[in-house]
Design a protein around this motif. Sequence first.
Motif, PDB file in Angstrom:
ATOM      1  N   GLU A  47       0.814  -1.226   0.000  1.00 27.88           N
ATOM      2  CA  GLU A  47       0.000   0.000   0.000  1.00 27.88           C
ATOM      3  C   GLU A  47       0.844   1.272   0.000  1.00 27.88           C
ATOM      4  O   GLU A  47       0.341   2.351  -0.290  1.00 27.88           O
ATOM      5  N   LEU A  48       2.132   1.164   0.306  1.00 29.46           N
ATOM      6  CA  LEU A  48       3.000   2.342   0.298  1.00 29.46           C
ATOM      7  C   LEU A  48       3.869   2.439  -0.961  1.00 29.46           C
ATOM      8  O   LEU A  48       4.569   3.433  -1.152  1.00 29.46           O
ATOM      9  N   GLN A  49       3.809   1.443  -1.826  1.00 26.45           N
ATOM     10  CA  GLN A  49       4.686   1.391  -2.995  1.00 26.45           C
ATOM     11  C   GLN A  49       4.478   2.561  -3.963  1.00 26.45           C
ATOM     12  O   GLN A  49       5.407   2.971  -4.649  1.00 26.45           O
ATOM     13  N   ASN A  50       3.266   3.106  -4.050  1.00 21.86           N
ATOM     14  CA  ASN A  50       2.993   4.211  -4.983  1.00 21.86           C
ATOM     15  C   ASN A  50       3.284   5.577  -4.380  1.00 21.86           C
ATOM     16  O   ASN A  50       3.109   6.596  -5.039  1.00 21.86           O
ATOM     17  N   GLY A  51       3.730   5.609  -3.144  1.00 21.21           N
ATOM     18  CA  GLY A  51       4.041   6.876  -2.482  1.00 21.21           C
ATOM     19  C   GLY A  51       5.448   7.355  -2.789  1.00 21.21           C
ATOM     20  O   GLY A  51       6.264   6.659  -3.392  1.00 21.21           O
ATOM     21  N   ILE A  52       5.714   8.575  -2.339  1.00 17.90           N
ATOM     22  CA  ILE A  52       7.042   9.178  -2.504  1.00 17.90           C
ATOM     23  C   ILE A  52       7.862   8.897  -1.245  1.00 17.90           C
ATOM     24  O   ILE A  52       7.453   9.250  -0.133  1.00 17.90           O
ATOM     25  N   LEU A  53       9.002   8.261  -1.434  1.00 14.31           N
ATOM     26  CA  LEU A  53       9.912   7.985  -0.331  1.00 14.31           C
ATOM     27  C   LEU A  53      10.612   9.269   0.106  1.00 14.31           C
ATOM     28  O   LEU A  53      10.714   9.558   1.293  1.00 14.31           O
ATOM     29  N   HIS A  54      11.063  10.051  -0.882  1.00 14.60           N
ATOM     30  CA  HIS A  54      11.770  11.294  -0.567  1.00 14.60           C
ATOM     31  C   HIS A  54      11.608  12.286  -1.712  1.00 14.60           C
ATOM     32  O   HIS A  54      11.766  11.933  -2.878  1.00 14.60           O
ATOM     33  N   ALA A  55      11.286  13.525  -1.351  1.00 12.50           N
ATOM     34  CA  ALA A  55      11.190  14.619  -2.319  1.00 12.50           C
ATOM     35  C   ALA A  55      12.117  15.736  -1.868  1.00 12.50           C
ATOM     36  O   ALA A  55      12.253  15.987  -0.671  1.00 12.50           O
ATOM     37  N   ASP A  56      12.737  16.396  -2.840  1.00 12.95           N
ATOM     38  CA  ASP A  56      13.675  17.476  -2.548  1.00 12.95           C
ATOM     39  C   ASP A  56      13.432  18.596  -3.552  1.00 12.95           C
ATOM     40  O   ASP A  56      13.631  18.413  -4.745  1.00 12.95           O
ATOM     41  N   THR A  58      14.759  22.294  -4.257  1.00 16.68           N
ATOM     42  CA  THR A  58      15.851  23.181  -3.875  1.00 16.68           C
ATOM     43  C   THR A  58      15.910  24.390  -4.793  1.00 16.68           C
ATOM     44  O   THR A  58      15.920  24.249  -6.021  1.00 16.68           O
ATOM     45  N   GLY A  59      15.924  25.561  -4.175  1.00 16.37           N
ATOM     46  CA  GLY A  59      16.119  26.819  -4.884  1.00 16.37           C
ATOM     47  C   GLY A  59      17.335  27.515  -4.310  1.00 16.37           C
ATOM     48  O   GLY A  59      17.967  27.017  -3.366  1.00 16.37           O
ATOM     49  N   SER A  60      17.645  28.677  -4.846  1.00 13.52           N
ATOM     50  CA  SER A  60      18.841  29.378  -4.377  1.00 13.52           C
ATOM     51  C   SER A  60      18.735  29.806  -2.912  1.00 13.52           C
ATOM     52  O   SER A  60      19.744  29.924  -2.230  1.00 13.52           O
ATOM     53  N   GLU A  61      17.511  30.007  -2.411  1.00 12.87           N
ATOM     54  CA  GLU A  61      17.329  30.496  -1.044  1.00 12.87           C
ATOM     55  C   GLU A  61      16.516  29.558  -0.157  1.00 12.87           C
ATOM     56  O   GLU A  61      16.135  29.936   0.948  1.00 12.87           O
ATOM     57  N   PHE A  62      16.233  28.339  -0.635  1.00 14.29           N
ATOM     58  CA  PHE A  62      15.408  27.438   0.173  1.00 14.29           C
ATOM     59  C   PHE A  62      15.671  25.982  -0.184  1.00 14.29           C
ATOM     60  O   PHE A  62      16.210  25.676  -1.242  1.00 14.29           O
ATOM     61  N   ASN A  63      15.254  25.102   0.734  1.00 17.14           N
ATOM     62  CA  ASN A  63      15.275  23.670   0.515  1.00 17.14           C
ATOM     63  C   ASN A  63      14.063  23.108   1.232  1.00 17.14           C
ATOM     64  O   ASN A  63      13.930  23.242   2.447  1.00 17.14           O
ATOM     65  N   LEU A  64      13.156  22.518   0.480  1.00 19.56           N
ATOM     66  CA  LEU A  64      11.929  21.958   1.025  1.00 19.56           C
ATOM     67  C   LEU A  64      11.938  20.468   0.717  1.00 19.56           C
ATOM     68  O   LEU A  64      12.079  20.074  -0.438  1.00 19.56           O
ATOM     69  N   LEU A  65      11.792  19.654   1.754  1.00 21.81           N
ATOM     70  CA  LEU A  65      11.841  18.203   1.624  1.00 21.81           C
ATOM     71  C   LEU A  65      10.495  17.620   2.008  1.00 21.81           C
ATOM     72  O   LEU A  65       9.731  18.232   2.758  1.00 21.81           O
ATOM     73  N   GLY A  66      10.195  16.409   1.510  1.00 17.88           N
ATOM     74  CA  GLY A  66       8.929  15.797   1.861  1.00 17.88           C
ATOM     75  C   GLY A  66       8.907  14.308   1.621  1.00 17.88           C
ATOM     76  O   GLY A  66       9.798  13.741   0.980  1.00 17.88           O
ATOM     77  N   THR A  67       7.848  13.667   2.141  1.00 22.06           N
ATOM     78  CA  THR A  67       7.646  12.229   1.990  1.00 22.06           C
ATOM     79  C   THR A  67       6.171  11.896   2.167  1.00 22.06           C
ATOM     80  O   THR A  67       5.428  12.653   2.788  1.00 22.06           O
ATOM     81  N   ASP A  68       5.782  10.736   1.631  1.00 20.30           N
ATOM     82  CA  ASP A  68       4.450  10.181   1.895  1.00 20.30           C
ATOM     83  C   ASP A  68       4.506   9.127   2.994  1.00 20.30           C
ATOM     84  O   ASP A  68       3.469   8.627   3.426  1.00 20.30           O
ATOM     85  N   MET A  69       5.693   8.778   3.439  1.00 24.83           N
ATOM     86  CA  MET A  69       5.840   7.695   4.406  1.00 24.83           C
ATOM     87  C   MET A  69       5.387   8.144   5.789  1.00 24.83           C
ATOM     88  O   MET A  69       5.794   9.194   6.276  1.00 24.83           O
ATOM     89  N   PRO A  70       4.518   7.346   6.407  1.00 29.16           N
ATOM     90  CA  PRO A  70       4.015   7.717   7.734  1.00 29.16           C
ATOM     91  C   PRO A  70       5.120   7.652   8.777  1.00 29.16           C
ATOM     92  O   PRO A  70       6.067   6.883   8.644  1.00 29.16           O
TER      93      PRO A  70
END
Length: 136
Positions: A47-56, A58-70
């Motif tokens: 049920e987690l296979q279609n989710g995002i393990l890691h997202a990144d 990145t811009g010159s002034e920021f870094n926003l990371l994310g995941t679908d993993m609980p």
Amino acid sequence: MSKISAYINFKNNQCAEAMNFYQNLLGGELNLMPVKGSPMEENFPGELQNGILHADLTGSEFNLLGTDMPNPNIEATIGLVSLTITCANKADVNEKFAKLANGGKVVHEVMTFFAGTMGNVIDKYGIAWGVFTDEQ
């Protein structure tokens, strides 16, 4: 030098959609690593296979990371974080605020106060944002 980045745990496999939305809003380079096909694939149930393990994002002034993993170690009401975008001017504040508010919930309309102009919104993914400029 230290750098702090925001890491967001999304619900309902919304990470890819949300991060693409944020890239459209902020710019930057987006990299998405789905669970399926990743080196960690075998560690997650079907049920987690279609989710995002890691997202990144990145811009010159920021870094926003994310995941679908609980993360069972995080309680939603403890340590709640809001993200803030500091904009060059009021026009940019109004533009970004409108995009974040679309499908979301306005907490405080954009207003001018002693330190500049700011509005607060919860976007359609449940993430709280402050949009600010020192321009009055």
